[in-house]
Design an enzyme around this catalytic site. Structure first.
Site, mmCIF file in Angstrom:
data_model
loop_
_atom_site.group_PDB
_atom_site.id
_atom_site.type_symbol
_atom_site.label_atom_id
_atom_site.label_comp_id
_atom_site.label_asym_id
_atom_site.label_seq_id
_atom_site.Cartn_x
_atom_site.Cartn_y
_atom_site.Cartn_z
ATOM 1 N N GLY A 112 36.003 47.415 36.150
ATOM 2 C CA GLY A 112 35.517 48.781 36.344
ATOM 3 C C GLY A 112 35.517 49.572 35.051
ATOM 4 C CD GLU B 207 34.938 42.940 37.718
ATOM 5 O OE1 GLU B 207 34.668 42.066 36.868
ATOM 6 O OE2 GLU B 207 34.571 44.128 37.617
ATOM 7 C CB ALA C 138 38.906 48.912 40.027
ATOM 8 C CD GLU D 228 31.880 47.138 37.412
ATOM 9 O OE1 GLU D 228 33.040 47.413 37.772
ATOM 10 O OE2 GLU D 228 31.055 46.582 38.148
HETATM 11 C C1 LIG Z 1 40.237 52.051 47.059
HETATM 12 C C2 LIG Z 1 40.292 52.617 45.755
HETATM 13 C C3 LIG Z 1 40.218 51.591 44.641
HETATM 14 C C4 LIG Z 1 40.007 52.230 43.318
HETATM 15 C C5 LIG Z 1 38.638 52.837 43.281
HETATM 16 C C6 LIG Z 1 38.367 53.635 42.060
HETATM 17 C C7 LIG Z 1 37.303 53.154 41.219
HETATM 18 C C8 LIG Z 1 36.969 51.722 41.279
HETATM 19 C C9 LIG Z 1 35.609 51.462 41.742
HETATM 20 C C10 LIG Z 1 35.427 50.094 42.317
HETATM 21 C C11 LIG Z 1 35.343 49.012 41.285
HETATM 22 C C12 LIG Z 1 34.856 47.772 41.863
HETATM 23 C C13 LIG Z 1 34.716 46.629 40.907
HETATM 24 C C14 LIG Z 1 35.749 46.579 39.822
HETATM 25 C C15 LIG Z 1 36.858 45.790 39.976
HETATM 26 C C16 LIG Z 1 37.863 45.701 38.919
HETATM 27 O O1 LIG Z 1 37.831 46.379 37.900
HETATM 28 S S1 LIG Z 1 39.092 44.561 39.209
HETATM 29 C C17 LIG Z 1 40.145 44.698 37.773
HETATM 30 C C18 LIG Z 1 39.526 44.089 36.546
HETATM 31 N N1 LIG Z 1 40.477 44.144 35.445
HETATM 32 C C19 LIG Z 1 41.338 43.133 35.201
HETATM 33 O O2 LIG Z 1 41.345 42.125 35.856
HETATM 34 C C20 LIG Z 1 42.295 43.336 34.049
HETATM 35 C C21 LIG Z 1 43.724 43.400 34.589
HETATM 36 N N2 LIG Z 1 44.680 43.615 33.516
HETATM 37 C C22 LIG Z 1 45.018 42.594 32.659
HETATM 38 O O3 LIG Z 1 44.505 41.506 32.677
HETATM 39 C C23 LIG Z 1 46.070 42.934 31.629
HETATM 40 O O4 LIG Z 1 46.727 44.103 32.056
HETATM 41 C C24 LIG Z 1 45.477 43.174 30.227
HETATM 42 C C25 LIG Z 1 44.367 44.219 30.297
HETATM 43 C C26 LIG Z 1 44.953 41.855 29.663
HETATM 44 C C27 LIG Z 1 46.590 43.704 29.319
HETATM 45 O O5 LIG Z 1 47.701 42.809 29.379
HETATM 46 P P1 LIG Z 1 49.118 43.288 28.793
HETATM 47 O O6 LIG Z 1 48.922 43.860 27.446
HETATM 48 O O7 LIG Z 1 50.050 42.148 28.991
HETATM 49 O O8 LIG Z 1 49.561 44.500 29.728
HETATM 50 P P2 LIG Z 1 50.084 44.397 31.238
HETATM 51 O O9 LIG Z 1 51.574 44.300 31.233
HETATM 52 O O10 LIG Z 1 49.323 43.383 31.996
HETATM 53 O O11 LIG Z 1 49.634 45.820 31.794
HETATM 54 C C28 LIG Z 1 50.370 47.003 31.497
HETATM 55 C C29 LIG Z 1 50.533 47.749 32.802
HETATM 56 O O12 LIG Z 1 49.198 48.137 33.251
HETATM 57 C C30 LIG Z 1 48.992 47.625 34.556
HETATM 58 N N3 LIG Z 1 47.587 47.280 34.732
HETATM 59 C C31 LIG Z 1 46.781 46.661 33.850
HETATM 60 N N4 LIG Z 1 45.542 46.502 34.361
HETATM 61 C C32 LIG Z 1 45.578 47.049 35.614
HETATM 62 C C33 LIG Z 1 44.592 47.209 36.655
HETATM 63 N N5 LIG Z 1 43.331 46.830 36.511
HETATM 64 N N6 LIG Z 1 45.006 47.782 37.803
HETATM 65 C C34 LIG Z 1 46.278 48.224 37.960
HETATM 66 N N7 LIG Z 1 47.263 48.122 36.998
HETATM 67 C C35 LIG Z 1 46.879 47.530 35.844
HETATM 68 C C36 LIG Z 1 49.889 46.408 34.643
HETATM 69 O O13 LIG Z 1 50.106 46.102 36.005
HETATM 70 C C37 LIG Z 1 51.120 46.878 33.921
HETATM 71 O O14 LIG Z 1 51.822 47.758 34.780
HETATM 72 P P3 LIG Z 1 53.394 47.508 35.047
HETATM 73 O O15 LIG Z 1 53.505 46.081 35.497
HETATM 74 O O16 LIG Z 1 53.765 48.504 36.065
HETATM 75 O O17 LIG Z 1 54.041 47.720 33.699
#
Ligand SMILES: CCCCCCCCCCCCC/C=C/C(=O)SCCNC(=O)CCNC(=O)[C@H](O)C(C)(C)COP(=O)(O)OP(=O)(O)OC[C@H]1O[C@@H](n2cnc3c(N)ncnc32)[C@H](O)[C@@H]1OP(=O)(O)O
Length: 258
Positions: free
Chosen positions: A109, A132, A66, A112
């Site tokens: 997400g 998460e 998400a 999921e």
């Molecule tokens: C109110 C509305 C909300 C949204 C609702 C819509 C649907 C959702 C339903 C509700 C879901 C509820 C439960 C779910 C919760 C979650 O999913 S929480 C998030 C879980 N995921 C993570 O924790 C992973 C996060 N990302 C990372 O750990 C890393 O990005 C990576 C995957 C390991 C990759 O690393 P790397 O190769 O170093 O790339 P990065 O530089 O980190 O990322 C590139 C750019 O992408 C952006 N980004 C990555 N993941 C996310 C994310 N989950 N959300 C937003 N942005 C993300 C990252 O910030 C980088 O962007 P920039 O910094 O702008 O370049």
């Protein structure tokens, strides 16, 4: 097809293809993505000319979760009962079989969303996880429930408590993934599987999907009863008549003619 900003919608024969298209954010699932995926699936699901749907992402990410940036400033009142979070449930109400074709990250997400689909075909680059807890939250789109039913308590607890990622081979061994293929073959394999499903009678495919899903929802005894009721129902369809007649006549069945 479709006028979307965060996804691409294509069609190949009787297969609809939805590609998550926020590559710069690793396909993070924000409200816009949710609205557009749900809208696209609803349109494909209602189309009698569509027999299967494939949902995929990019080479690097199916969906990295998400959208953390969209959630960071939310409080309890913002999220409690918010459609944005429960809206994804609509995906599980689709009748048409849906395949998740996962390469790269399917985290939070993203994992999921893949598990809401009927089966996952993974590239050997796929990485699944429910990280998460590292953000101070827990899965909120069914992850703790579907993952536990798919892989068992031990591995689900491991992933939800440590936030670690699980590679494609481990995911297949654990039962989360139906098949693992080289990344270069992922989309072709998923589209071919979807094409096979779409070549079956849509009514029968829906019945088979309902029967398998019943196993998630009830006891073995009740599930067997549900399956039997659905099995009996197949004998009320033209598909059973055509399917068995075609076998006896040594010809390919002609389903979905109307
Ligand atoms: C109110 C509305 C909300 C949204 C609702 C819509 C649907 C959702 C339903 C509700 C879901 C509820 C439960 C779910 C919760 C979650 O999913 S929480 C998030 C879980 N995921 C993570 O924790 C992973 C996060 N990302 C990372 O750990 C890393 O990005 C990576 C995957 C390991 C990759 O690393 P790397 O190769 O170093 O790339 P990065 O530089 O980190 O990322 C590139 C750019 O992408 C952006 N980004 C990555 N993941 C996310 C994310 N989950 N959300 C937003 N942005 C993300 C990252 O910030 C980088 O962007 P920039 O910094 O702008 O370049």
């Amino acid at each position: 097809m479709g006028d979307y900003e965060t996804i691409l919608l294509d069609r190949s024969g009787r297969v609809g293809l939805i590609t998550l298209n926020r590559p710069k954010a690793l396909n993070a699932l924000n409200s816009a993505v949710m609205r557009e995926v749900i809208d696209a699936v609803a349109g494909l699901d209602a189309d009698p000319g569509i027999g299967a749907i494939v949902v995929t992402g990019s080479e690097k990410a199916f969906a990295a979760g998400a959208d953390i940036k969209e959630m960071a400033d939310l409080g309890f009142a913002d999220v409690h009962g918010r459609e944005t979070f429960s809206g994804w449930d609509a995906l599980t109400r689709a009748r048409t079989p849906i395949i998740a074709a996962v390469a790269g990250y399917a985290l939070g997400g993203g994992c999921e969303l893949a598990m809401m689909c009927d089966m996952i075909i993974a590239a050997d680059t796929a990485k699944f996880g429910q990280p998460e807890i590292t953000l101070g939250v827990i899965p909120g789109m069914g992850g703790s429930q579907r993952l536990t039913r798919a892989v068992g308590k031990a591995k689900a607890m491991d992933l939800c408590l440590t936030g670690r990622q699980m590679g494609a081979d481990e995911a297949e061994r654990a039962g989360l993934v139906a098949r693992v293929v080289p990344a270069a073959e992922l989309l072709d394999t998923a589209m071919a599987a979807a094409g096979t499903i779409a070549g079956m009678a849509k009514t029968t495919a829906i019945m088979a999907k309902d029967a398998v899903n019943a196993a998630f929802e009830t006891t073995l005894a009740e599930g067997v009863k549900t399956e039997r009721r659905i099995f009996y129902s197949t004998f009320a369809t033209d598909d059973q008549t055509e399917g068995m007649a075609a076998f006896i006549a040594k010809r390919k069945p002609e389903f979905n003619k109307s």
